[in-house]
Design a protein around this motif. Structure first.
Motif, PDB file in Angstrom:
ATOM      1  N   ALA A 103      78.598  27.755   9.553  1.00 47.65           N
ATOM      2  CA  ALA A 103      77.791  27.259   8.269  1.00 47.65           C
ATOM      3  C   ALA A 103      77.388  25.940   8.815  1.00 47.65           C
ATOM      4  CB  ALA A 103      78.437  27.373   7.012  1.00 47.65           C
ATOM      5  N   LYS A 104      78.075  24.949   9.321  1.00 46.43           N
ATOM      6  CA  LYS A 104      77.585  23.729   9.791  1.00 46.43           C
ATOM      7  C   LYS A 104      76.692  23.929  11.003  1.00 46.43           C
ATOM      8  CE  LYS A 104      81.730  20.966   8.461  1.00 46.43           C
ATOM      9  NZ  LYS A 104      82.766  20.351   8.583  1.00 46.43           N
ATOM     10  N   LEU A 113      73.214  25.345   9.910  1.00 41.09           N
ATOM     11  CA  LEU A 113      72.455  24.365   9.359  1.00 41.09           C
ATOM     12  C   LEU A 113      71.956  23.444  10.288  1.00 41.09           C
ATOM     13  CD1 LEU A 113      74.386  23.788   5.984  1.00 41.09           C
ATOM     14  CD2 LEU A 113      72.416  24.978   6.028  1.00 41.09           C
ATOM     15  N   PHE A 122      76.249  22.756   1.498  1.00 37.77           N
ATOM     16  CA  PHE A 122      74.898  22.975   1.188  1.00 37.77           C
ATOM     17  C   PHE A 122      74.115  21.909   0.460  1.00 37.77           C
ATOM     18  CE2 PHE A 122      76.080  27.598   1.196  1.00 37.77           C
ATOM     19  CZ  PHE A 122      75.910  27.865   2.373  1.00 37.77           C
ATOM     20  N   ASN A 127      72.746  19.357   2.689  1.00 35.91           N
ATOM     21  CA  ASN A 127      71.607  20.082   3.618  1.00 35.91           C
ATOM     22  C   ASN A 127      70.627  20.573   2.792  1.00 35.91           C
ATOM     23  OD1 ASN A 127      72.529  19.420   6.764  1.00 35.91           O
ATOM     24  ND2 ASN A 127      74.542  20.294   5.220  1.00 35.91           N
ATOM     25  N   ASN A 128      70.499  20.218   1.546  1.00 34.25           N
ATOM     26  CA  ASN A 128      69.444  21.101   0.754  1.00 34.25           C
ATOM     27  C   ASN A 128      68.126  21.188   1.198  1.00 34.25           C
ATOM     28  OD1 ASN A 128      68.332  18.319   0.265  1.00 34.25           O
ATOM     29  ND2 ASN A 128      69.195  18.177  -1.831  1.00 34.25           N
ATOM     30  N   SER A 155      69.217  24.501   3.245  1.00 28.53           N
ATOM     31  CA  SER A 155      70.244  25.327   2.964  1.00 28.53           C
ATOM     32  C   SER A 155      69.749  26.780   1.943  1.00 28.53           C
ATOM     33  CB  SER A 155      71.351  24.506   2.037  1.00 28.53           C
ATOM     34  OG  SER A 155      70.841  24.027   0.781  1.00 28.53           O
ATOM     35  N   ILE A 193      70.767  30.702  -3.109  1.00 28.16           N
ATOM     36  CA  ILE A 193      71.543  31.176  -1.657  1.00 28.16           C
ATOM     37  C   ILE A 193      71.602  32.892  -2.175  1.00 28.16           C
ATOM     38  CG2 ILE A 193      73.477  31.028  -0.488  1.00 28.16           C
ATOM     39  CD1 ILE A 193      73.639  28.136  -1.125  1.00 28.16           C
TER      40      ILE A 193
END
Length: 559
Positions: free
Chosen positions: A363-364, A367, A405, A408-409, A412, A443
């Motif tokens: 996920a990291k 992003l 998330f 990092n909106n 995300s 999401i």
């Protein structure tokens, strides 16, 4: 001879016959040429032929071809006064699996006496599994399965078993100096030898190209296997025979639990297969368990470092809208160091409980990848990252992912979630609550592999999602399998009624695409549309997302 003596002999004969029938379903006597000269019992039911029809015919003709060579070898090499341990064999005409016993009585003029029973040693269960075509032995997977079963059974019955592992070290040199027919004869006869000496007559397997395993009673001198194979190879290829390295593993599980003993046994066999040198020295299951624990802990530590440092790469496979074949989003997939299977690595991470570290690391990294598009001022391609059911069950993981998330909106909302290994989700009510929180934040969520398990519909009923991915097995065979087509059609219709989008996996041909469109599937993924790539190339002009006019309220875009 007196009448009393004759009556006594008659009583003894009838008693022996009664004992034989108590232990067998069919009794057969073979003459010196191995032809049937006496038969009594359920001949028709077991062999498919009447007793009168079998008289005078070679016994091995009633057997499946894969078993004929092994049984022929055993019978041919019996000495007067010997008996063979019961072995598994299958009948050719009826496909009946049976247990065969044989003995050669003293002063019987070369005659052999056979007993056939359709219920007996568990080894007979292996007769319907996969076999190596050259040797007739079990293949690796089925040998490992049988070995685990026999390990459990031997513990219950008190049968002391030993595993002998054989490595034919210079088999390639032998093959280069021997005709194809000669090598075929060698493998044929070697398979018969190993199988004949194995426990139950069918507890031997080819577990790698030049490596074999034999389960046998501990009382048997295992050196005979090494000697027999080496002598056979010299007989077939004089001066170019094989050198056999053998190792014995005591299968007494001692204080180990059944689960630990089974795990240790699998470690032993896999270690032997993967061992390139001649230093294989695991002597018992306790050693195997210790080795497995050390190996597992070392790998866990190594993988956790890989996950922490993001020492892996991501690739992206397109998922398209079937209406116009435009790219809807990309699924994010992991790739590790060269030669390391992503599937095996992810499965291991799930089994040992470190999949949470990998899911968060992916996920990291995903992003971070999207932020690169943001810095360039270009459109941000929608992505779907895989989150295991193991991870969904963890409150700590959900907190970490939610925080990630939020930090990092700016990108995300371009990330969706695919929940894999849904069978690991035990608390469905909690899982649905977690998923709805993600959906409220824009999401999107998909359930992976619908149809691959018996509980798929239970999860769809309990968890509200935006998409489901239909197991590729149905798509792969849909053109040639009416049952798969009917099931696929019903799954797509169900999702349509529930306002859930469908993604069909493993779409590889135009014919599959046409059929999926006709069934009403929404999206597709597979090599027809593109293989996983290391970089996403966006079209110069972004195509507007086509709304699905058939399903009001269904969202076809990520955000």
């Amino acid at each position: 001879m007196t009448t009393a003596k004759l009556n006594e002999l008659r009583d003894d004969k009838e008693r022996f016959v009664a004992f034989s029938f108590a232990a067998a379903d069919l009794l057969i006597e073979l003459d010196a040429s191995a032809n049937i000269c006496f038969i009594s019992g359920a001949a028709k039911g077991i062999t498919g032929r009447d007793a009168d029809d079998l008289m005078g015919s070679p016994f091995v003709d009633v057997l499946d071809p894969l078993d004929r060579r092994m049984v022929s070898y055993l019978l041919k090499n019996m000495k007067e006064g010997e008996r063979i341990s019961p072995v598994g064999a299958r009948m050719e005409n009826t496909n009946v699996s049976a247990i065969l016993g044989a003995c050669s009585l003293p002063r019987s003029h070369g005659h052999l006496y056979l007993t056939i029973n359709v219920s007996g040693l568990p080894a007979a269960q292996s007769l319907s599994v996969n076999r190596d075509s050259e040797t007739g032995l079990l293949d690796k997977n089925d040998f490992m399965t049988l070995a685990k079963d026999q390990l459990s059974l031997s513990a219950e019955t008190g049968q002391d078993l030993e595993l002998t592992l054989l490595h034919l070290e210079n088999i390639r040199e032998m093959a280069s100096n021997t005709s194809e027919a000669g090598m075929s004869d060698f493998f044929d006869r070697m398979g018969s030898i190993l199988r004949g000496y194995s426990y139950g007559g069918d507890s031997a397997g080819r577990i790698d190209g030049d490596k074999y395993g034999v389960l046998h009673p501990k009382s048997m001198d295992s050196s005979v296997l090494k000697e027999k194979v080496e002598n056979l190879s010299e007989d077939v290829a004089p001066g170019h025979g094989v050198k056999v390295a053998s190792s014995n593993v005591d299968l007494d599980k001692g204080q180990l639990s059944s689960e630990n003993a089974s795990n240790a046994l699998m470690f032993v066999i896999n270690s032997f297969v993967n061992n390139e040198g001649n230093d294989f020295n695991i002597e018992n299951l306790a050693d195997g368990l210790q080795g497995r624990m050390e190996s597992t802990m070392n790998r866990i530590s190594s993988l956790k470092t890989v996950f922490l440092k993001h020492d892996f790469s991501l690739v992206y496979q397109p998922i398209v809208n079937l209406l116009d074949e435009s790219v809807h989003h990309h699924e994010v997939l992991c790739r590790f160091k060269e030669g390391e299977s992503p599937f095996e690595t992810v499965t291991f991470a799930e089994e040992v409980g470190i999949i949470l570290d990998l899911d968060l690391a992916v996920a990291k990294k995903a992003l971070e990848y999207l932020k690169g598009f943001r810095k360039l001022g270009s459109d941000i391609p929608p992505l779907a990252i895989n989150i295991s059911g193991h991870s969904i069950e963890s409150d700590a993981f959900i907190d970490s992912l939610t925080q990630l998330f939020e930090l990092n909106n700016d990108v995300s909302k371009s990330v969706g979630i695919e929940i894999t290994e849904t069978t690991q989700v035990k608390d469905l009510k909690r899982a649905d609550s977690v998923i709805q929180n993600f959906r409220r934040k824009g999401i999107h969520v998909a359930l992976d592999d619908m149809g691959s398990g018996s509980s798929s519909f239970q999860y769809i009923r309990a968890i509200n999602t935006d998409f489901v991915k239909i197991d590729g097995a149905y798509v792969r065979d849909v053109l040639n399998n009416d049952r798969d087509k009917a099931i696929l059609k019903s799954m797509i219709r169900l999702c349509a009624d529930l306002k859930i989008g469908t993604i069909a996996e493993m779409v590889e041909t135009k014919e599959q695409l046409t059929l999926l469109k006709s069934l009403g599937a929404d999206h597709g993924q597979g090599w027809l549309f593109g293989k996983p790539v290391p970089e996403i190339v966006l079209p110069k002009k972004r195509r507007a997302v086509t709304m699905n006019v058939k399903r009001q309220g269904f969202k076809t875009g990520w955000a």
